[in-house]
Design a protein around this motif. Structure first.
Motif, PDB file in Angstrom:
ATOM      1  N   GLU A 188       0.828  -1.212   0.000  1.00  0.00           N
ATOM      2  CA  GLU A 188       0.000   0.000   0.000  1.00  0.00           C
ATOM      3  C   GLU A 188       0.861   1.259   0.000  1.00  0.00           C
TER       4      GLU A 188
ATOM      5  N   HIS B 144       0.454   3.894  -2.916  1.00  0.00           N
ATOM      6  CA  HIS B 144       0.114   5.294  -2.633  1.00  0.00           C
ATOM      7  C   HIS B 144       1.135   6.246  -3.222  1.00  0.00           C
TER       8      HIS B 144
ATOM      9  N   PHE C 277      -0.736   8.570  -5.934  1.00  0.00           N
ATOM     10  CA  PHE C 277      -1.217   9.837  -5.382  1.00  0.00           C
ATOM     11  C   PHE C 277      -0.054  10.794  -5.169  1.00  0.00           C
TER      12      PHE C 277
ATOM     13  N   PRO D 153       1.110  11.584  -1.608  1.00  0.00           N
ATOM     14  CA  PRO D 153       0.396  10.437  -1.030  1.00  0.00           C
ATOM     15  C   PRO D 153      -0.347  10.861   0.236  1.00  0.00           C
TER      16      PRO D 153
END
Ligand SMILES: N[C@@H](CCC(=O)N[C@@H](CS)C(=O)NCC(=O)O)C(=O)O
Length: 204
Positions: free
Chosen positions: A110, A114, A118, A121
């Motif tokens: 994860e 991320h 993103f 993030p």
């Protein structure tokens, strides 16, 4: 010959490393990690969720790196690198295999996702995943307090865990917080002769 579809720094390293440990010939097919390729019809036919890796053995094709490690050991391992199936030692081996992928690699994955998806993030999510990863690192550290490898002798479970350490080292700084047994273990794993494949550039 076994064929492994590989992208840099991904879980295909588990299978490549295992085959090197076993002395099995393997064809490594470098692939693009770009979503355009991973979600192409061609790739989804091999991995239905667009992830890496994929292993082929003749006409047979499979996804999920932990299952690949088990398949290679069961089919080509001649009893090496895993305890006898059906024993409590084997149950312990399975425990660490599953721990590696479904408990330790999960928060680490994860963090990676991320960072990739993103910008910036979500800091709280990353912090929580780092915390979860550290709980796993602590568990491994404690288990290693009286042994060199997770079962005592080197096994497929160390290869499964080794990938968690690749992510831990590259995407967190929790190894710097102590955890002497875990750090020594990771150095020990990396210094195995077969582990040279972990840093090999298969694309060139
Ligand atoms: N449990 C799967 C996890 C596969 C996985 O997450 N692979 C990563 C690379 S190591 C990936 O393809 N990530 C892309 C994504 O999740 O978007 C396995 O062990 O093969």
């Amino acid at each position: 010959m076994l064929k492994i579809y590989h992208a840099s720094m991904t879980r295909s390293l588990r299978v490549i490393w295992l085959c090197e440990e076993l002395g099995l010939p393997i064809e490594v097919e470098p692939i693009s990690f770009h979503p355009d390729f991973r979600f192409s019809e061609e790739w989804l036919a091999r991995n239905p969720v667009g992830k890496v890796p994929v292993l082929e053995d003749g006409d047979f094709s499979m996804f999920e790196s932990g299952a690949m490690v088990q398949y290679v050991l069961d089919r080509y391992g001649d009893g090496r690198l895993q305890p006898k199936p059906g024993t409590t030692r084997h149950a312990e081996y399975l425990q660490w295999n599953w721990f590696a992928e479904s408990t330790f690699c999960r928060p680490l994955g994860e963090i990676v996702n991320h960072r990739r998806n993103f910008d910036p993030p979500f800091a709280d999510v990353v912090a929580e995943m780092v915390h979860r990863s550290e709980q796993c690192l602590k568990a491994v550290d404690e288990a290693l307090s009286d042994r060199d490898y997770i079962l005592g002798e080197f096994s497929g479970a160390d290869i499964m865990l080794g990938y968690c350490f690749i992510l831990t080292e590259n995407f967190t700084s929790i190894l710097d917080k102590g955890y002497t047994s875990a750090n020594t273990y990771w150095q020990r794993l990396k210094s195995r002769p077969a582990a040279h494949v972990l840093t090999r550039d298969f694309a060139s």
